[in-house]
Motif scaffolding. Sequence first.
Motif, PDB file in Angstrom:
ATOM      1  N   LEU A 419       0.857  -1.186   0.000  1.00 59.07           N
ATOM      2  CA  LEU A 419       0.000   0.000   0.000  1.00 59.07           C
ATOM      3  C   LEU A 419       0.891   1.233   0.000  1.00 59.07           C
ATOM      4  O   LEU A 419       1.931   1.255   0.648  1.00 59.07           O
ATOM      5  CB  LEU A 419      -0.904   0.036   1.235  1.00 59.07           C
ATOM      6  N   LYS A 420       0.477   2.240  -0.702  1.00 49.50           N
ATOM      7  CA  LYS A 420       1.250   3.471  -0.688  1.00 49.50           C
ATOM      8  C   LYS A 420       0.294   4.649  -0.807  1.00 49.50           C
ATOM      9  O   LYS A 420      -0.816   4.537  -1.324  1.00 49.50           O
ATOM     10  CB  LYS A 420       2.255   3.500  -1.825  1.00 49.50           C
ATOM     11  N   GLU A 421       0.748   5.766  -0.299  1.00 43.76           N
ATOM     12  CA  GLU A 421      -0.066   6.964  -0.374  1.00 43.76           C
ATOM     13  C   GLU A 421      -0.178   7.413  -1.838  1.00 43.76           C
ATOM     14  O   GLU A 421       0.790   7.407  -2.580  1.00 43.76           O
ATOM     15  CB  GLU A 421       0.559   8.079   0.459  1.00 43.76           C
ATOM     16  N   CYS A 422      -1.376   7.791  -2.218  1.00 49.83           N
ATOM     17  CA  CYS A 422      -1.596   8.285  -3.576  1.00 49.83           C
ATOM     18  C   CYS A 422      -1.453   9.805  -3.593  1.00 49.83           C
ATOM     19  O   CYS A 422      -1.705  10.477  -2.592  1.00 49.83           O
ATOM     20  CB  CYS A 422      -2.979   7.889  -4.076  1.00 49.83           C
ATOM     21  N   ALA A 423      -1.058  10.307  -4.723  1.00 52.01           N
ATOM     22  CA  ALA A 423      -0.876  11.754  -4.852  1.00 52.01           C
ATOM     23  C   ALA A 423      -2.213  12.402  -5.184  1.00 52.01           C
ATOM     24  O   ALA A 423      -2.445  12.857  -6.309  1.00 52.01           O
ATOM     25  CB  ALA A 423       0.166  12.059  -5.912  1.00 52.01           C
ATOM     26  N   GLY A 424      -3.118  12.420  -4.237  1.00 58.00           N
ATOM     27  CA  GLY A 424      -4.413  13.043  -4.444  1.00 58.00           C
ATOM     28  C   GLY A 424      -4.296  14.553  -4.588  1.00 58.00           C
ATOM     29  O   GLY A 424      -3.392  15.174  -4.050  1.00 58.00           O
ATOM     30  N   LYS A 425      -5.237  15.129  -5.293  1.00 56.36           N
ATOM     31  CA  LYS A 425      -5.193  16.567  -5.526  1.00 56.36           C
ATOM     32  C   LYS A 425      -5.582  17.340  -4.266  1.00 56.36           C
ATOM     33  O   LYS A 425      -6.311  16.828  -3.422  1.00 56.36           O
ATOM     34  CB  LYS A 425      -6.146  16.923  -6.672  1.00 56.36           C
ATOM     35  N   PRO A 426      -5.123  18.580  -4.133  1.00 57.60           N
ATOM     36  CA  PRO A 426      -5.534  19.403  -2.991  1.00 57.60           C
ATOM     37  C   PRO A 426      -7.019  19.749  -3.092  1.00 57.60           C
ATOM     38  O   PRO A 426      -7.621  19.643  -4.167  1.00 57.60           O
ATOM     39  CB  PRO A 426      -4.653  20.649  -3.132  1.00 57.60           C
ATOM     40  N   PRO A 427      -7.636  20.169  -1.986  1.00 57.76           N
ATOM     41  CA  PRO A 427      -9.082  20.461  -1.990  1.00 57.76           C
ATOM     42  C   PRO A 427      -9.521  21.433  -3.078  1.00 57.76           C
ATOM     43  O   PRO A 427     -10.591  21.266  -3.665  1.00 57.76           O
ATOM     44  CB  PRO A 427      -9.314  21.038  -0.590  1.00 57.76           C
ATOM     45  N   SER A 428      -8.712  22.434  -3.358  1.00 63.39           N
ATOM     46  CA  SER A 428      -9.107  23.455  -4.342  1.00 63.39           C
ATOM     47  C   SER A 428      -9.202  22.899  -5.759  1.00 63.39           C
ATOM     48  O   SER A 428      -9.851  23.489  -6.631  1.00 63.39           O
ATOM     49  CB  SER A 428      -8.098  24.610  -4.313  1.00 63.39           C
ATOM     50  N   ASN A 480      -9.039  10.790  -6.930  1.00 59.03           N
ATOM     51  CA  ASN A 480      -8.094  11.873  -6.625  1.00 59.03           C
ATOM     52  C   ASN A 480      -8.677  13.257  -6.844  1.00 59.03           C
ATOM     53  O   ASN A 480      -8.145  14.244  -6.324  1.00 59.03           O
ATOM     54  CB  ASN A 480      -6.826  11.714  -7.475  1.00 59.03           C
ATOM     55  N   SER A 481      -9.766  13.358  -7.612  1.00 61.63           N
ATOM     56  CA  SER A 481     -10.323  14.678  -7.935  1.00 61.63           C
ATOM     57  C   SER A 481     -11.731  14.883  -7.369  1.00 61.63           C
ATOM     58  O   SER A 481     -12.430  15.804  -7.774  1.00 61.63           O
ATOM     59  CB  SER A 481     -10.340  14.874  -9.455  1.00 61.63           C
ATOM     60  N   SER A 482     -12.139  14.034  -6.423  1.00 65.94           N
ATOM     61  CA  SER A 482     -13.462  14.172  -5.792  1.00 65.94           C
ATOM     62  C   SER A 482     -13.312  14.566  -4.329  1.00 65.94           C
ATOM     63  O   SER A 482     -12.366  14.142  -3.656  1.00 65.94           O
ATOM     64  CB  SER A 482     -14.244  12.857  -5.883  1.00 65.94           C
ATOM     65  N   LYS A 483     -14.249  15.355  -3.846  1.00 65.83           N
ATOM     66  CA  LYS A 483     -14.224  15.749  -2.436  1.00 65.83           C
ATOM     67  C   LYS A 483     -14.589  14.574  -1.539  1.00 65.83           C
ATOM     68  O   LYS A 483     -13.934  14.329  -0.520  1.00 65.83           O
ATOM     69  CB  LYS A 483     -15.192  16.908  -2.194  1.00 65.83           C
ATOM     70  N   LYS A 551     -15.604  22.897   7.428  1.00 67.56           N
ATOM     71  CA  LYS A 551     -15.727  21.536   7.951  1.00 67.56           C
ATOM     72  C   LYS A 551     -15.114  20.531   6.978  1.00 67.56           C
ATOM     73  O   LYS A 551     -14.410  19.599   7.400  1.00 67.56           O
ATOM     74  CB  LYS A 551     -17.201  21.190   8.197  1.00 67.56           C
ATOM     75  N   TYR A 552     -15.378  20.717   5.704  1.00 68.64           N
ATOM     76  CA  TYR A 552     -14.777  19.814   4.707  1.00 68.64           C
ATOM     77  C   TYR A 552     -13.251  19.886   4.760  1.00 68.64           C
ATOM     78  O   TYR A 552     -12.563  18.850   4.703  1.00 68.64           O
ATOM     79  CB  TYR A 552     -15.256  20.157   3.300  1.00 68.64           C
ATOM     80  N   LEU A 553     -12.694  21.075   4.872  1.00 65.88           N
ATOM     81  CA  LEU A 553     -11.234  21.218   4.924  1.00 65.88           C
ATOM     82  C   LEU A 553     -10.657  20.524   6.151  1.00 65.88           C
ATOM     83  O   LEU A 553      -9.569  19.921   6.081  1.00 65.88           O
ATOM     84  CB  LEU A 553     -10.854  22.704   4.925  1.00 65.88           C
ATOM     85  N   ALA A 554     -11.370  20.582   7.272  1.00 64.79           N
ATOM     86  CA  ALA A 554     -10.918  19.882   8.478  1.00 64.79           C
ATOM     87  C   ALA A 554     -10.955  18.367   8.268  1.00 64.79           C
ATOM     88  O   ALA A 554     -10.044  17.645   8.698  1.00 64.79           O
ATOM     89  CB  ALA A 554     -11.784  20.284   9.670  1.00 64.79           C
ATOM     90  N   LEU A 555     -12.009  17.876   7.613  1.00 63.61           N
ATOM     91  CA  LEU A 555     -12.111  16.450   7.319  1.00 63.61           C
ATOM     92  C   LEU A 555     -10.987  15.997   6.387  1.00 63.61           C
ATOM     93  O   LEU A 555     -10.371  14.937   6.586  1.00 63.61           O
ATOM     94  CB  LEU A 555     -13.468  16.132   6.687  1.00 63.61           C
ATOM     95  N   HIS A 556     -10.720  16.815   5.368  1.00 62.93           N
ATOM     96  CA  HIS A 556      -9.660  16.479   4.413  1.00 62.93           C
ATOM     97  C   HIS A 556      -8.303  16.420   5.116  1.00 62.93           C
ATOM     98  O   HIS A 556      -7.494  15.510   4.849  1.00 62.93           O
ATOM     99  CB  HIS A 556      -9.632  17.504   3.284  1.00 62.93           C
ATOM    100  N   LEU A 557      -8.051  17.341   6.000  1.00 61.43           N
ATOM    101  CA  LEU A 557      -6.794  17.330   6.748  1.00 61.43           C
ATOM    102  C   LEU A 557      -6.709  16.075   7.614  1.00 61.43           C
ATOM    103  O   LEU A 557      -5.643  15.443   7.710  1.00 61.43           O
ATOM    104  CB  LEU A 557      -6.695  18.585   7.619  1.00 61.43           C
ATOM    105  N   GLY A 558      -7.836  15.703   8.240  1.00 60.75           N
ATOM    106  CA  GLY A 558      -7.859  14.485   9.039  1.00 60.75           C
ATOM    107  C   GLY A 558      -7.532  13.255   8.203  1.00 60.75           C
ATOM    108  O   GLY A 558      -6.828  12.346   8.662  1.00 60.75           O
ATOM    109  N   VAL A 559      -8.054  13.212   6.972  1.00 64.76           N
ATOM    110  CA  VAL A 559      -7.767  12.085   6.070  1.00 64.76           C
ATOM    111  C   VAL A 559      -6.274  12.001   5.795  1.00 64.76           C
ATOM    112  O   VAL A 559      -5.683  10.905   5.835  1.00 64.76           O
ATOM    113  CB  VAL A 559      -8.554  12.235   4.752  1.00 64.76           C
ATOM    114  N   LYS A 560      -5.638  13.116   5.508  1.00 58.42           N
ATOM    115  CA  LYS A 560      -4.209  13.115   5.226  1.00 58.42           C
ATOM    116  C   LYS A 560      -3.400  12.651   6.439  1.00 58.42           C
ATOM    117  O   LYS A 560      -2.426  11.912   6.300  1.00 58.42           O
ATOM    118  CB  LYS A 560      -3.756  14.518   4.812  1.00 58.42           C
ATOM    119  N   LYS A 561      -3.833  13.062   7.629  1.00 64.84           N
ATOM    120  CA  LYS A 561      -3.084  12.728   8.843  1.00 64.84           C
ATOM    121  C   LYS A 561      -3.265  11.272   9.267  1.00 64.84           C
ATOM    122  O   LYS A 561      -2.386  10.704   9.926  1.00 64.84           O
ATOM    123  CB  LYS A 561      -3.516  13.645   9.984  1.00 64.84           C
TER     124      LYS A 561
END
Length: 596
Positions: A419-428, A480-483, A551-561
Motif C-alpha cells: 500500500l502506498k499513499e496516492c498523490a491526491g489533488k488538494p481540496p481546491s 483523486n479529484s473528488s471531495k 468543515k470539509y477542509l478539516a475532514l480532508h486534513l484528518g484524512v491526510k493525517k
Amino acid sequence: MGISVVAMKLRHVAIRRLSVVGMFVAVIVVFQCCWTTYYSVLDAGGSSVALPIEVSISGTSEKKGVFRSTSATNVMLNATFVSHSKEYDSEKEADLDHELESDGGRNSREGHIPNNKGFKVGNHKDAIYSFTQKRPKYAVLSASDMLLAVKKPSNESRIQSVEMESQNEKPQVLKSPLSMSKSKPKMGTSSTRSKLVWPTSITQMNSLMLQSFNSSASMRPRWSSRRDRELLSAKLEIENAHAISNSSGLYAPIFRDVSKFSRSYELMERKLKVFIYREGAKPIFHQPKMRGIYASEGWFMKLMEGNKRFIVKDPRKAHLFYLPFSSQMLRVTLSNPKQMEQHLEKYVELIAGRYRFWNRTDGADHFLVACHDWASRITRQPMKGCIRSLCNSNVAKGFQIGKDTTLPVTYIHSVMDPLKECAGKPPSERSALAFFAGSMHGYLRPILLKHWANKEPDMKIFGPMPRDLEGKKMYMEYMNSSKYCICARGYEVHTPRIIEAIFSGCVPVIISDNYVPPLFEVLKWEAFSLFVRERDVPSLRDILLSIPEEKYLALHLGVKKVQQHFLWHKVPVKYDLFHMILHAIWKNRLSQIRPR
C-alpha cells in the motif's frame, strides 16, 4: 278447559325448544366469528400479536417499546428489540471493487440482486427492508417482529459524524409495508420468528464501547498470574496518563484521547508479549495469502510470526495468545461453513488439551485475525471468548464492541508494494462533489445508482468500470479529484473503498448500517469521515452540500493525517497498520481484565 291447558303447555314446550335451538345457533355463529378474528392474529406458534402503541429509544443499540397485547388478558408488556439478523444459508460473496478478481459463479445467492442491466429498483425503503432487515412474515408475527423506524431526520442529523444524532429524538411507528394476513399460514412458511434489525448509529456505537470498557461484569480468570498483574498495572498507568498537547508523529484531532493512546502504545511496545501456537497444519494455519481483498489477515500473520519484539517462545511469559489461522485458506480448503466451524472446534480442543492457558480464561486472552466474510459466523461459537479482529464487523451479527476489533480491508495488488499513499489533488482542485464506481453487489448499490447515476454533473456515480489499465486509471483519477468518496456496502458491511479513499485524500462517506469502522477503539472517525444512513441515500447530495467548507477542509486534513495508520510495511514501523491492529487487540484485552 282441559284442552286449552294442554294446548298452552304444548305451546310453552315449543317456545322453549325454539329458544334452545336459537341460542345454540347464536353460540355457533359467535364462536365462528370470534375464532376467525382470533386466528387471524395468531402466529404459527400460537402466540398473539403485540400491536405497537408507543416506542422510545435509549442511547444504546437496544430499543424498548410498549405494546398492547391482543391476548385474552390484554396486558401491557415491555418488548426489547435486539439488533440481530439471520445468517444466509447460501454462500456470501466478497465486496468486490472495480478490479477485484471474479469469484467464479458463486454469486447466485438467494435474496441478492443479480448483476444485470435489466434489474430495476422500486421503492427505496422496501428494498432496504427486503434485503437487509429481512421483513418478517406476518403469518408468523410476534412482538419482536414489528417494523419500526424513527422519524425522518433533517440533513444535520443524517450526517451522524458531523452533528451527533439527538438522543432525545422522538421516534414514530411506521405503518408496515406489508398488510397483516387473515388467512392461515401457507405451507412451507417458516415458523421461526424473525428478529428486527435496527441500525446502530455511530453515536450508539460510541456509547456501547464506553459501556463495555466501564463494565464490571468482565470475565475473571480462574486463577491469577503475574501477567495479569502486569496488565492491570499498565491499565492503571493509561487511565492516569498525563495530558499532552503534542505527541511526536501523532495528530491529536483524529484520536479519541491522544494522551491515553500515546501512553498505551508506549506500554505496549515496552511490555506486551505474545505467544503463537505452533499447532495446525498448512495451508489453513501459518500459510496465508498476501494478495487480494482478504490480505489483511495474511500480512498481519506474516509480520506477527516474524516479529522479535513481541513474540516469546515460553507461553508462561505471554500476555496474549495468537491463533494463527487464515479464514480465507479455511474457506478455500473446506468450503462448507459447518465443516469450517467443526475444524476450528477441533483446533480449540487441541489447544485446550495441550496447554493450560485457554482453560484459565476460556480464551479471553487469546485472539484471532480474520478477514473472510464468513469469519464472524464460523468463529462465533468455538472462539466466542476470544478477541476477534474481523473485517466483517457487523454489530447486528454478533460483533461485540469493546471485545472484538475491526480489521481494515486493504486490497493488496502487489506483495512488493502493498500500500502506498496516492498523490491526491488538494481540496481546491477537487471538482467533483462525490464519486462511486463498482459492481452491483448487495441491495444498496443499485439503490445508489437509481437515485444518483446521471442525475447531477457533480455526482460521479457509476456501475462497474472497465478492469483494463485505462479503467483503473480512470477510477483513480475520479478518486483523486473528488471531495467525497462513497463507500457503500456490498453483500457485507465492509468495503476496501474506505482505505482506498483515505489513500487518495478523498473524505470517505460510509453508507453501511451497523458497520463498526476500523481501529474504532482509538480513532475518532468523525474527524475524517462521514456516516450516512442507508435510508438517506435519496438525500445524499443535499447532505454533502450542507457541509460547510471549513468543515470539509478539516475532514480532508484528518484524512491526510490518518493515512500513516493504514499503511503496511514489509518491516513494520511505528504507528503503522500492523502496530495499530496489535494495539487495538492489546487495548481491548486491557479493558476486559479485572482483578481477582
